[in-house]
Motif scaffolding. Sequence first.
Motif, PDB file in Angstrom:
ATOM      1  N   SER A   1       0.828  -1.206   0.000  1.00 41.25           N
ATOM      2  CA  SER A   1       0.000   0.000   0.000  1.00 41.25           C
ATOM      3  C   SER A   1       0.860   1.253   0.000  1.00 41.25           C
ATOM      4  CB  SER A   1      -0.923   0.008   1.221  1.00 41.25           C
ATOM      5  OG  SER A   1      -1.839  -1.059   1.152  1.00 41.25           O
ATOM      6  N   HIS A   2       0.244   2.377  -0.279  1.00 40.40           N
ATOM      7  CA  HIS A   2       0.937   3.664  -0.237  1.00 40.40           C
ATOM      8  C   HIS A   2       1.414   3.951   1.189  1.00 40.40           C
ATOM      9  CE1 HIS A   2      -0.235   5.130  -4.269  1.00 40.40           C
ATOM     10  NE2 HIS A   2      -1.246   4.323  -4.090  1.00 40.40           N
ATOM     11  N   GLY A   3       2.563   4.601   1.298  1.00 37.37           N
ATOM     12  CA  GLY A   3       3.056   4.993   2.613  1.00 37.37           C
ATOM     13  C   GLY A   3       2.126   5.945   3.325  1.00 37.37           C
ATOM     14  N   SER A   4       1.355   6.703   2.555  1.00 33.23           N
ATOM     15  CA  SER A   4       0.424   7.670   3.140  1.00 33.23           C
ATOM     16  C   SER A   4      -0.972   7.083   3.384  1.00 33.23           C
ATOM     17  CB  SER A   4       0.297   8.891   2.226  1.00 33.23           C
ATOM     18  OG  SER A   4      -0.177   8.506   0.941  1.00 33.23           O
ATOM     19  N   SER A   5      -1.090   5.761   3.290  1.00 31.15           N
ATOM     20  CA  SER A   5      -2.394   5.111   3.423  1.00 31.15           C
ATOM     21  C   SER A   5      -3.040   5.400   4.771  1.00 31.15           C
ATOM     22  CB  SER A   5      -2.249   3.597   3.257  1.00 31.15           C
ATOM     23  OG  SER A   5      -1.922   3.260   1.935  1.00 31.15           O
ATOM     24  N   GLN A   6      -4.337   5.696   4.707  1.00 26.81           N
ATOM     25  CA  GLN A   6      -5.134   5.826   5.912  1.00 26.81           C
ATOM     26  C   GLN A   6      -6.154   4.695   5.947  1.00 26.81           C
ATOM     27  OE1 GLN A   6      -6.228   9.859   7.045  1.00 26.81           O
ATOM     28  NE2 GLN A   6      -4.744  10.692   5.613  1.00 26.81           N
ATOM     29  N   ALA A   7      -7.033   4.707   6.935  1.00 31.10           N
ATOM     30  CA  ALA A   7      -7.899   3.562   7.203  1.00 31.10           C
ATOM     31  C   ALA A   7      -8.656   3.049   5.980  1.00 31.10           C
ATOM     32  CB  ALA A   7      -8.855   3.901   8.344  1.00 31.10           C
ATOM     33  N   PRO A   8      -9.309   3.918   5.166  1.00 30.54           N
ATOM     34  CA  PRO A   8     -10.046   3.390   4.008  1.00 30.54           C
ATOM     35  C   PRO A   8      -9.154   2.628   3.033  1.00 30.54           C
ATOM     36  CG  PRO A   8     -10.691   5.653   4.460  1.00 30.54           C
ATOM     37  CD  PRO A   8      -9.499   5.378   5.305  1.00 30.54           C
ATOM     38  N   SER A   9      -7.948   3.138   2.807  1.00 29.40           N
ATOM     39  CA  SER A   9      -7.030   2.482   1.889  1.00 29.40           C
ATOM     40  C   SER A   9      -6.562   1.137   2.440  1.00 29.40           C
ATOM     41  CB  SER A   9      -5.824   3.390   1.611  1.00 29.40           C
ATOM     42  OG  SER A   9      -5.005   2.828   0.606  1.00 29.40           O
ATOM     43  N   ILE A  10      -6.308   1.073   3.744  1.00 32.14           N
ATOM     44  CA  ILE A  10      -5.895  -0.185   4.368  1.00 32.14           C
ATOM     45  C   ILE A  10      -7.018  -1.213   4.267  1.00 32.14           C
ATOM     46  CG2 ILE A  10      -5.242  -1.287   6.544  1.00 32.14           C
ATOM     47  CD1 ILE A  10      -3.013   0.371   5.221  1.00 32.14           C
ATOM     48  N   PHE A  11      -8.249  -0.775   4.510  1.00 33.39           N
ATOM     49  CA  PHE A  11      -9.391  -1.675   4.371  1.00 33.39           C
ATOM     50  C   PHE A  11      -9.444  -2.240   2.951  1.00 33.39           C
ATOM     51  CE2 PHE A  11     -13.711  -2.146   2.720  1.00 33.39           C
ATOM     52  CZ  PHE A  11     -14.195  -3.154   3.545  1.00 33.39           C
ATOM     53  N   ASN A  12      -9.280  -1.384   1.949  1.00 32.92           N
ATOM     54  CA  ASN A  12      -9.339  -1.838   0.561  1.00 32.92           C
ATOM     55  C   ASN A  12      -8.164  -2.732   0.196  1.00 32.92           C
ATOM     56  OD1 ASN A  12     -11.787  -0.661  -0.423  1.00 32.92           O
ATOM     57  ND2 ASN A  12     -10.816   1.342  -0.295  1.00 32.92           N
ATOM     58  N   ALA A  13      -7.005  -2.490   0.808  1.00 34.68           N
ATOM     59  CA  ALA A  13      -5.844  -3.360   0.571  1.00 34.68           C
ATOM     60  C   ALA A  13      -6.111  -4.757   1.131  1.00 34.68           C
ATOM     61  CB  ALA A  13      -4.601  -2.754   1.209  1.00 34.68           C
ATOM     62  N   ILE A  14      -6.718  -4.821   2.310  1.00 33.39           N
ATOM     63  CA  ILE A  14      -7.054  -6.117   2.906  1.00 33.39           C
ATOM     64  C   ILE A  14      -8.105  -6.833   2.055  1.00 33.39           C
ATOM     65  CG2 ILE A  14      -8.077  -7.241   4.928  1.00 33.39           C
ATOM     66  CD1 ILE A  14      -6.823  -4.967   6.622  1.00 33.39           C
ATOM     67  N   ARG A  15      -9.083  -6.078   1.570  1.00 28.68           N
ATOM     68  CA  ARG A  15     -10.090  -6.663   0.681  1.00 28.68           C
ATOM     69  C   ARG A  15      -9.440  -7.220  -0.585  1.00 28.68           C
ATOM     70  NH1 ARG A  15     -11.878  -4.513  -3.528  1.00 28.68           N
ATOM     71  NH2 ARG A  15     -11.305  -2.397  -2.909  1.00 28.68           N
ATOM     72  N   MET A  16      -8.482  -6.461  -1.118  1.00 26.80           N
ATOM     73  CA  MET A  16      -7.754  -6.887  -2.322  1.00 26.80           C
ATOM     74  C   MET A  16      -6.991  -8.190  -2.053  1.00 26.80           C
ATOM     75  SD  MET A  16      -5.052  -4.468  -4.369  1.00 26.80           S
ATOM     76  CE  MET A  16      -4.583  -4.792  -6.063  1.00 26.80           C
ATOM     77  N   ALA A  17      -6.345  -8.267  -0.892  1.00 29.35           N
ATOM     78  CA  ALA A  17      -5.603  -9.469  -0.519  1.00 29.35           C
ATOM     79  C   ALA A  17      -6.545 -10.662  -0.392  1.00 29.35           C
ATOM     80  CB  ALA A  17      -4.855  -9.240   0.793  1.00 29.35           C
ATOM     81  N   LYS A  18      -7.674 -10.443   0.246  1.00 31.64           N
ATOM     82  CA  LYS A  18      -8.657 -11.526   0.435  1.00 31.64           C
ATOM     83  C   LYS A  18      -9.164 -12.040  -0.909  1.00 31.64           C
ATOM     84  CE  LYS A  18     -13.433 -12.158   1.860  1.00 31.64           C
ATOM     85  NZ  LYS A  18     -13.368 -13.597   1.752  1.00 31.64           N
ATOM     86  N   GLU A  19      -9.427 -11.140  -1.848  1.00 33.30           N
ATOM     87  CA  GLU A  19      -9.920 -11.556  -3.163  1.00 33.30           C
ATOM     88  C   GLU A  19      -8.874 -12.413  -3.893  1.00 33.30           C
ATOM     89  OE1 GLU A  19     -10.907  -7.876  -4.989  1.00 33.30           O
ATOM     90  OE2 GLU A  19     -12.884  -7.733  -4.050  1.00 33.30           O
ATOM     91  N   ALA A  20      -7.605 -12.029  -3.763  1.00 33.26           N
ATOM     92  CA  ALA A  20      -6.536 -12.805  -4.398  1.00 33.26           C
ATOM     93  C   ALA A  20      -6.441 -14.195  -3.782  1.00 33.26           C
ATOM     94  CB  ALA A  20      -5.207 -12.067  -4.280  1.00 33.26           C
ATOM     95  N   VAL A  21      -6.604 -14.274  -2.466  1.00 38.59           N
ATOM     96  CA  VAL A  21      -6.580 -15.571  -1.775  1.00 38.59           C
ATOM     97  C   VAL A  21      -7.780 -16.408  -2.199  1.00 38.59           C
ATOM     98  CG1 VAL A  21      -6.762 -16.719   0.472  1.00 38.59           C
ATOM     99  CG2 VAL A  21      -5.278 -14.717   0.210  1.00 38.59           C
ATOM    100  N   ASP A  22      -8.961 -15.805  -2.151  1.00 37.03           N
ATOM    101  CA  ASP A  22     -10.189 -16.540  -2.454  1.00 37.03           C
ATOM    102  C   ASP A  22     -10.210 -17.104  -3.864  1.00 37.03           C
ATOM    103  OD1 ASP A  22     -11.094 -16.007   0.074  1.00 37.03           O
ATOM    104  OD2 ASP A  22     -12.545 -14.465  -0.523  1.00 37.03           O
ATOM    105  N   HIS A  23      -9.565 -16.413  -4.798  1.00 38.44           N
ATOM    106  CA  HIS A  23      -9.578 -16.854  -6.194  1.00 38.44           C
ATOM    107  C   HIS A  23      -8.352 -17.696  -6.560  1.00 38.44           C
ATOM    108  CE1 HIS A  23     -12.611 -13.623  -6.360  1.00 38.44           C
ATOM    109  NE2 HIS A  23     -13.119 -14.318  -7.342  1.00 38.44           N
ATOM    110  N   GLY A  24      -7.552 -18.065  -5.563  1.00 35.73           N
ATOM    111  CA  GLY A  24      -6.435 -18.967  -5.816  1.00 35.73           C
ATOM    112  C   GLY A  24      -5.432 -18.464  -6.823  1.00 35.73           C
ATOM    113  N   VAL A  25      -5.106 -17.167  -6.748  1.00 34.95           N
ATOM    114  CA  VAL A  25      -4.221 -16.561  -7.741  1.00 34.95           C
ATOM    115  C   VAL A  25      -2.867 -17.260  -7.811  1.00 34.95           C
ATOM    116  CG1 VAL A  25      -2.895 -14.476  -8.262  1.00 34.95           C
ATOM    117  CG2 VAL A  25      -5.329 -14.300  -7.779  1.00 34.95           C
TER     118      VAL A  25
END
Length: 357
Positions: free
Chosen positions: A300-324
């Motif tokens: 994530s960006h060094g300047s990330s705040q809570a919304p960006s961190i939430f979206n990064a975690i969501r992005m990670a979960k989607e990659a895991v769920d789809h067996g990338v």
Amino acid sequence: MGSTRARIAVDAMGGDFAPVEIVLGSLRAQAELDADILLVGKPDQIQEALKHHSVPPGLEIVPTEDMVEMHEEPLTAIRRKPNASINVAMDLVRQGRADAVVSAGHSGAAMAAALLRLGRLPGIDRPAIGAVLPTMTAKPVLILDVGANVDCRPKFLEQFAVMGSVYSKYVLGIPEPKVGLLNIGEESSKGNDLAVRAHQMLQENSRIAFIGNAEGRDVLSGDFDVVVCDGFVGNVLLKFAEAVGSVMLQIVREELPQGLNGKLGTAMLKPNLRRIKQRMDHAEHGGALLLGVAGICIISHGSSQAPSIFNAIRMAKEAVDHGVLGRIRAQYESPELAVADGQSSLSRGGEQPESVE
């Protein structure tokens, strides 16, 4: 896919606003996503950030007292600090205790830690950082590499195209991703030696739908789903696109009518403005995926705040769920070794670490 609950290790000490904003984004993810969060970092600072919030069940603190500072040389720092939060987070994936890592800290340290702790996927010479950007159409474009490899060989770009196509198809939901090579012209003979040789390799690769060169004006047109380039050009492109997005959002704010009528008009436009922000603001995408290492890693960006961190975690979960990871690995394995649904032991970090070259 995604029948088991994903476990995401979050580097709580990484980023300009750590640990408070990292913790807030993680709390939201724990509450709203089908995932469990492991906050890795200094326990006293994490507890301080948590004390005014209700902590949902499943959130766990993994204690460590060290971290990589932004001014430190990444490879030296992660070797000198084995208990740094980013190292511990990567170890959780390697040990199978977590499925993915999210970090807003030193991007070089995150990449070095991923390579040393997790190793590369078989068949991949260099990992790439992929960033998702909005286009003029409803579908996004995945650009890689945007910073991991300043200098590239043609075969690296070919591998980026294969990995990007897998991610675009299974996570972004594009049935047959169209791949383009970033270049200064449409003709196959245009560009430097890297571009000309890469064009030929991409054209001959039957695993991707390569449709030719993409000029700068084509990147956000929606005509391409995956655009490959070296990390130097990609990083410049990414930061320019982010700046344009920020400028456009600011212009929209400034040009909204003033006064009472303006407030009434703005209130009516709020849903539209919210959608504009979601499409243009890089914080809405959370971060960039490090493709090619034996574990899911979101930078994530060094300047990330809570919304960006939430979206990064969501992005990670989607990659895991789809067996990338399993799906990329299957592209480089013989058919009898590939797993039909794309899952493999690498989904939980099954390869031994190797040296950073």
